[in-house]
Design a protein around this motif. Structure first.
Motif, PDB file in Angstrom:
ATOM      1  N   TYR A 114      14.871  82.306  56.185  1.00 23.33           N
ATOM      2  CA  TYR A 114      16.074  81.665  56.701  1.00 23.33           C
ATOM      3  C   TYR A 114      15.716  80.956  58.006  1.00 23.33           C
ATOM      4  O   TYR A 114      14.700  81.260  58.634  1.00 23.33           O
ATOM      5  CB  TYR A 114      17.197  82.676  56.965  1.00 23.33           C
ATOM      6  N   LYS A 116      17.571  79.707  61.803  1.00 19.48           N
ATOM      7  CA  LYS A 116      18.717  80.035  62.663  1.00 19.48           C
ATOM      8  C   LYS A 116      18.831  79.005  63.777  1.00 19.48           C
ATOM      9  O   LYS A 116      17.849  78.693  64.456  1.00 19.48           O
ATOM     10  CB  LYS A 116      18.538  81.441  63.236  1.00 19.48           C
ATOM     11  N   SER A 143      25.111  73.654  49.517  1.00 12.82           N
ATOM     12  CA  SER A 143      24.323  72.497  49.968  1.00 12.82           C
ATOM     13  C   SER A 143      25.133  71.209  49.973  1.00 12.82           C
ATOM     14  O   SER A 143      24.856  70.295  50.769  1.00 12.82           O
ATOM     15  CB  SER A 143      23.084  72.323  49.066  1.00 12.82           C
ATOM     16  N   GLU A 192      24.174  79.157  63.305  1.00 10.57           N
ATOM     17  CA  GLU A 192      24.150  78.582  61.961  1.00 10.57           C
ATOM     18  C   GLU A 192      22.922  79.126  61.251  1.00 10.57           C
ATOM     19  O   GLU A 192      21.805  78.980  61.733  1.00 10.57           O
ATOM     20  CB  GLU A 192      24.082  77.064  62.029  1.00 10.57           C
ATOM     21  N   VAL A 194      20.717  79.073  57.771  1.00 10.02           N
ATOM     22  CA  VAL A 194      20.416  78.438  56.486  1.00 10.02           C
ATOM     23  C   VAL A 194      19.487  79.393  55.738  1.00 10.02           C
ATOM     24  O   VAL A 194      18.336  79.593  56.147  1.00 10.02           O
ATOM     25  CB  VAL A 194      19.750  77.062  56.668  1.00 10.02           C
ATOM     26  N   THR A 216      20.693  77.536  48.112  1.00  8.18           N
ATOM     27  CA  THR A 216      20.436  77.702  49.535  1.00  8.18           C
ATOM     28  C   THR A 216      21.794  77.644  50.221  1.00  8.18           C
ATOM     29  O   THR A 216      22.560  76.696  50.026  1.00  8.18           O
ATOM     30  CB  THR A 216      19.528  76.587  50.072  1.00  8.18           C
ATOM     31  N   THR A 218      24.420  77.976  53.642  1.00 11.63           N
ATOM     32  CA  THR A 218      24.551  77.787  55.080  1.00 11.63           C
ATOM     33  C   THR A 218      25.750  78.576  55.576  1.00 11.63           C
ATOM     34  O   THR A 218      26.850  78.467  55.009  1.00 11.63           O
ATOM     35  CB  THR A 218      24.732  76.297  55.431  1.00 11.63           C
ATOM     36  N   GLU A 220      27.971  79.783  59.083  1.00 12.38           N
ATOM     37  CA  GLU A 220      28.275  79.795  60.496  1.00 12.38           C
ATOM     38  C   GLU A 220      28.774  81.201  60.793  1.00 12.38           C
ATOM     39  O   GLU A 220      29.796  81.628  60.237  1.00 12.38           O
ATOM     40  CB  GLU A 220      29.351  78.753  60.833  1.00 12.38           C
TER      41      GLU A 220
END
Length: 227
Positions: A114, A116, A143, A192, A194, A216, A218, A220
């Motif tokens: 991941y 950050k 995505s 954030e 990912v 993948t 994402t 917050e």
């Protein structure tokens, strides 16, 4: 195997003419394994001679002839084979331990799956530990930008609807990307994340959460409490 003649006389055994080591060596060479074990004189000669009194060895010597507990033909070979099997087991167990240690080391050295990005700094010192209960506000997107889950802004979607999501971090209650990333965050931090599929929902995805296979994700994430 022929029975041996007594090499020492009673008089010799009572004097310093015969040492403990000589008595023990004779008994170990001629007695059965069972006899040696029963008299607790089976093992390395030097070690046993050091911690065993001469009187006890004389008794064992006398009992050997009294009971005719001599070693039988082929007993040495059987004992050697048994010892070899034990050695193999020991080596196998040792290799298994080494293998597990190597796996553990490999896991520790595993590259994070991941990334950050800090959006808001936390207090910089209060990190959660494995097993702590953390509270988080979050928003998850695919995505293509589709929001698949959130508890931010009073949302009425699943997992909270405006309340922090609480769970024990580092214990597998959430996806690995979250478990690993949250341990690097401090209280009040917003980031954030990912997360690659292998540390998210993998090849299967999460159909009930509208997350396709190999996605993948994402997130917050804001860390608002640590208990």
């Amino acid at each position: 195997m022929a029975e041996p003649d007594p090499p020492f006389t009673e008089e010799q055994l009572k004097t310093d003419a015969v040492s403990k080591k000589e008595i023990l060596q004779f008994v170990q060479e001629h007695a059965s394994i069972k006899f040696l074990r029963e008299h607790k004189i089976y093992g390395k000669l030097a070690s046993i001679a050091k911690c065993t009194k001469k009187d006890a060895l004389v008794v064992a010597y006398q009992k050997l002839f009294e009971l005719k507990a001599f070693k039988k033909e082929g007993e040495e070979e059987e004992e050697a084979e048994e010892g070899a099997k034990k050695d193999v087991k020991k080596v196998t167990k040792k290799m298994e331990k080494v293998g597990l240690a190597a796996k553990g080391a490999a896991k520790e050295k595993e590259e994070p799956r991941y990334t950050k990005k800090i959006l808001k700094k936390g207090d910089g010192s209060t990190f959660p530990r494995k097993g702590d209960t953390v509270g988080c506000f979050y928003k998850g997107t695919l995505s293509d930008g589709t929001v698949f889950d959130t508890n931010m802004g009073g949302s009425k979607k699943k997992k909270g609807g405006g309340d922090p999501l609480k769970f024990k971090v580092g214990t597998g209650k959430v996806i690995r990307g979250w478990d690993e990333a949250l341990l690097t965050m401090t209280l009040g931090e917003k980031a954030e994340l990912v997360i690659e599929p292998i540390w998210a929902y993998g090849k299967k995805g999460l159909p009930e959460g509208k997350i396709p296979p190999n996605s993948t994700l994402t997130f917050e994430v804001e860390l608002v409490s640590i208990d």
